[in-house]
Design a protein around this motif. Structure first.
Motif, PDB file in Angstrom:
ATOM      1  N   TYR A  54       0.843  -1.189   0.000  1.00 25.67           N
ATOM      2  CA  TYR A  54       0.000   0.000   0.000  1.00 25.67           C
ATOM      3  C   TYR A  54       0.879   1.240   0.000  1.00 25.67           C
ATOM      4  O   TYR A  54       2.077   1.172   0.247  1.00 25.67           O
ATOM      5  CB  TYR A  54      -0.933   0.025   1.208  1.00 25.67           C
ATOM      6  N   PRO A  73      -2.731  -0.801  -4.172  1.00 22.20           N
ATOM      7  CA  PRO A  73      -2.305  -0.608  -5.568  1.00 22.20           C
ATOM      8  C   PRO A  73      -3.489  -0.479  -6.535  1.00 22.20           C
ATOM      9  O   PRO A  73      -3.366   0.125  -7.584  1.00 22.20           O
ATOM     10  CB  PRO A  73      -1.481  -1.862  -5.876  1.00 22.20           C
ATOM     11  N   SER A  74      -4.646  -1.020  -6.165  1.00 22.03           N
ATOM     12  CA  SER A  74      -5.848  -0.898  -7.002  1.00 22.03           C
ATOM     13  C   SER A  74      -6.519   0.463  -6.853  1.00 22.03           C
ATOM     14  O   SER A  74      -7.614   0.672  -7.368  1.00 22.03           O
ATOM     15  CB  SER A  74      -6.839  -2.012  -6.659  1.00 22.03           C
ATOM     16  N   ASN A  75      -5.860   1.400  -6.146  1.00 23.79           N
ATOM     17  CA  ASN A  75      -6.323   2.780  -5.960  1.00 23.79           C
ATOM     18  C   ASN A  75      -7.598   2.868  -5.116  1.00 23.79           C
ATOM     19  O   ASN A  75      -8.480   3.674  -5.378  1.00 23.79           O
ATOM     20  CB  ASN A  75      -6.525   3.474  -7.302  1.00 23.79           C
TER      21      ASN A  75
END
Length: 153
Positions: A54, A73-75
């Motif tokens: 993160y 990471p997937s926002n």
């Protein structure tokens, strides 16, 4: 003339209203936080592997409240923390999880002590007294493997 006076009063109070520059829990990071992270907030959080699970984005609102967004990471913001002289706008900060916050505050007798509540969907720890408020909220199902919420701050 009376309408003009009301409009002038409203316009003069607008700069005093806090603007939310952070994201809601479970959503994408805030625009202001993404545009101007602090030096500490622009670095990914440390991890035991070569890739951080993160990143941390930090912003300070108009009231001097520091808000940290913990972003996958997937926002997606999986946790938020705050500290400052007042509580942030919890409705904005928690987004669709604000109802969980309200329910947590109503369960049991808390008095002036800390709020530590939650379930498998939503957890919150909040404490404070005049001029010194802090807390953290997170979504347990989104916390990366090997990351403990207590280690985020």
């Amino acid at each position: 003339m009376r309408l003009f006076k009301i409009a002038m009063l409203a316009a003069s109070l607008l700069p005093l209203l806090p603007l939310s520059s952070y994201a809601a829990l479970g959503g994408a990071p805030g625009v202001a936080a993404a545009a101007a992270p602090t030096a500490a907030g622009s670095q990914p959080a440390s991890a035991t592997t070569g890739t951080a699970p993160y990143s941390v984005r930090e912003s300070v609102d108009a009231n001097g409240v520091t808000v940290r967004e913990y972003v996958l990471p997937s926002n997606v913001v999986f946790a938020v923390s705050w500290s400052g002289p007042v509580r942030p706008n919890m409705r904005t900060l928690l987004g669709s999880y604000f109802g969980n916050y309200v329910a947590a505050g109503q369960s049991g007798v808390h008095g002036s002590g800390p709020l530590v509540e939650g379930n498998g969907e939503f957890r919150i720890e909040s404490t404070g007294r005049l001029g010194n408020f802090s807390g953290m909220a997170w979504l347990p199902r989104l916390v990366p493997a090997g990351v403990r919420p207590g280690d985020l701050d």
